[in-house]
Design a protein around this motif. Structure first.
Motif, mmCIF file in Angstrom:
data_model
loop_
_atom_site.group_PDB
_atom_site.id
_atom_site.type_symbol
_atom_site.label_atom_id
_atom_site.label_comp_id
_atom_site.label_asym_id
_atom_site.label_seq_id
_atom_site.Cartn_x
_atom_site.Cartn_y
_atom_site.Cartn_z
ATOM 1 N N LEU A 38 0.802 -1.229 0.000
ATOM 2 C CA LEU A 38 0.000 0.000 0.000
ATOM 3 C C LEU A 38 0.834 1.279 0.000
ATOM 4 N N PRO A 39 1.958 1.359 0.724
ATOM 5 C CA PRO A 39 2.744 2.597 0.705
ATOM 6 C C PRO A 39 3.305 2.959 -0.667
ATOM 7 N N ALA A 40 3.303 2.031 -1.600
ATOM 8 C CA ALA A 40 3.791 2.333 -2.953
ATOM 9 C C ALA A 40 2.878 3.313 -3.670
ATOM 10 N N ILE A 41 1.586 3.327 -3.296
ATOM 11 C CA ILE A 41 0.669 4.232 -3.998
ATOM 12 C C ILE A 41 -0.049 5.229 -3.090
ATOM 13 N N TYR A 42 -0.056 4.975 -1.775
ATOM 14 C CA TYR A 42 -0.792 5.854 -0.865
ATOM 15 C C TYR A 42 0.143 6.708 -0.017
ATOM 16 N N SER A 43 -0.264 7.966 0.224
ATOM 17 C CA SER A 43 0.492 8.857 1.100
ATOM 18 C C SER A 43 0.224 8.471 2.560
ATOM 19 N N GLU A 44 1.111 8.894 3.439
ATOM 20 C CA GLU A 44 0.961 8.603 4.879
ATOM 21 C C GLU A 44 -0.337 9.181 5.439
ATOM 22 N N ASP A 45 -0.797 10.303 4.861
ATOM 23 C CA ASP A 45 -1.995 10.968 5.374
ATOM 24 C C ASP A 45 -3.243 10.679 4.535
ATOM 25 N N GLU A 56 -8.473 7.481 8.250
ATOM 26 C CA GLU A 56 -7.440 8.463 7.910
ATOM 27 C C GLU A 56 -6.092 7.924 8.322
ATOM 28 N N GLY A 57 -5.134 8.002 7.420
ATOM 29 C CA GLY A 57 -3.777 7.559 7.692
ATOM 30 C C GLY A 57 -3.509 6.183 7.098
ATOM 31 N N LEU A 58 -2.262 5.984 6.704
ATOM 32 C CA LEU A 58 -1.862 4.745 6.047
ATOM 33 C C LEU A 58 -1.986 3.526 6.963
ATOM 34 N N ASP A 59 -1.645 3.671 8.237
ATOM 35 C CA ASP A 59 -1.782 2.546 9.173
ATOM 36 C C ASP A 59 -3.244 2.135 9.318
ATOM 37 N N CYS A 124 -3.640 10.650 -2.064
ATOM 38 C CA CYS A 124 -3.861 11.234 -0.737
ATOM 39 C C CYS A 124 -5.340 11.226 -0.362
ATOM 40 N N TYR A 125 -6.202 10.928 -1.333
ATOM 41 C CA TYR A 125 -7.651 10.844 -1.103
ATOM 42 C C TYR A 125 -8.205 9.747 -1.995
#
Length: 155
Positions: A38-45, A56-59, A124-125
């Protein structure tokens, strides 16, 4: 499979087409065992919402998808042409889903659309629009029969 084309409107954001291509690939590979992608395409926020919840948030998104994919046997998306304007995109899709708790693991199909916003090459959204009844309620043993009957009667 050839990727679906992108229709661009307005001023193109050069990172959006590549991010959308990664999104399509990831969602056709995603399962409970590889959520670390998932972090390959999604921002931390990342802000994510669908008819069943929002996070809200990657975690939080990773935990949400872990729950969503827990009983999935297989899931594949047939993506249609995306429409891009600046850093926003809309991608219609049909989800082909086999789930242990839905229709005894038989495949169901659900149509939907993802609205995405890209910032610095990452999403990011992400908001998914689909009929939750088509996904869940219509496929439950007793309730599903009643809902399908009502839809047939009303239609």
């Amino acid at each position: 499979m050839k990727p679906a084309p992108t229709i661009e409107v307005g001023h193109p954001n050069s990172t959006v087409p590549a991010t959308l291509a990664q999104f399509r690939v990831l969602f056709n590979q995603l399962d409970k065992g590889n959520l670390n992608k998932l972090p390959a395409i999604y921002s931390e926020d990342i802000r994510f919402q669908d008819p069943l919840g929002s996070v809200e948030g990657l975690d939080a998104l990773t935990r949400y998808f872990a729950g969503a994919y827990e009983n999935v046997i297989s899931c594949h998306f047939a993506f249609e042409d995306s429409v891009v304007q600046d850093s926003s995109a809309s991608i219609p899709w049909i989800m082909h889903l086999r789930h242990k708790r839905i229709r005894g693991g038989s495949e169901i199909q659900v149509a939907g659309i993802s609205h995405l916003k890209v910032r610095d090459g990452k999403i990011c959204y992400h908001r998914d629009y689909f009929d939750a009844g088509e996904l869940l309620y219509e496929n439950l043993p007793v309730v599903g029969g009643v809902i399908r009957w009502v839809k047939g009667y009303a239609g």
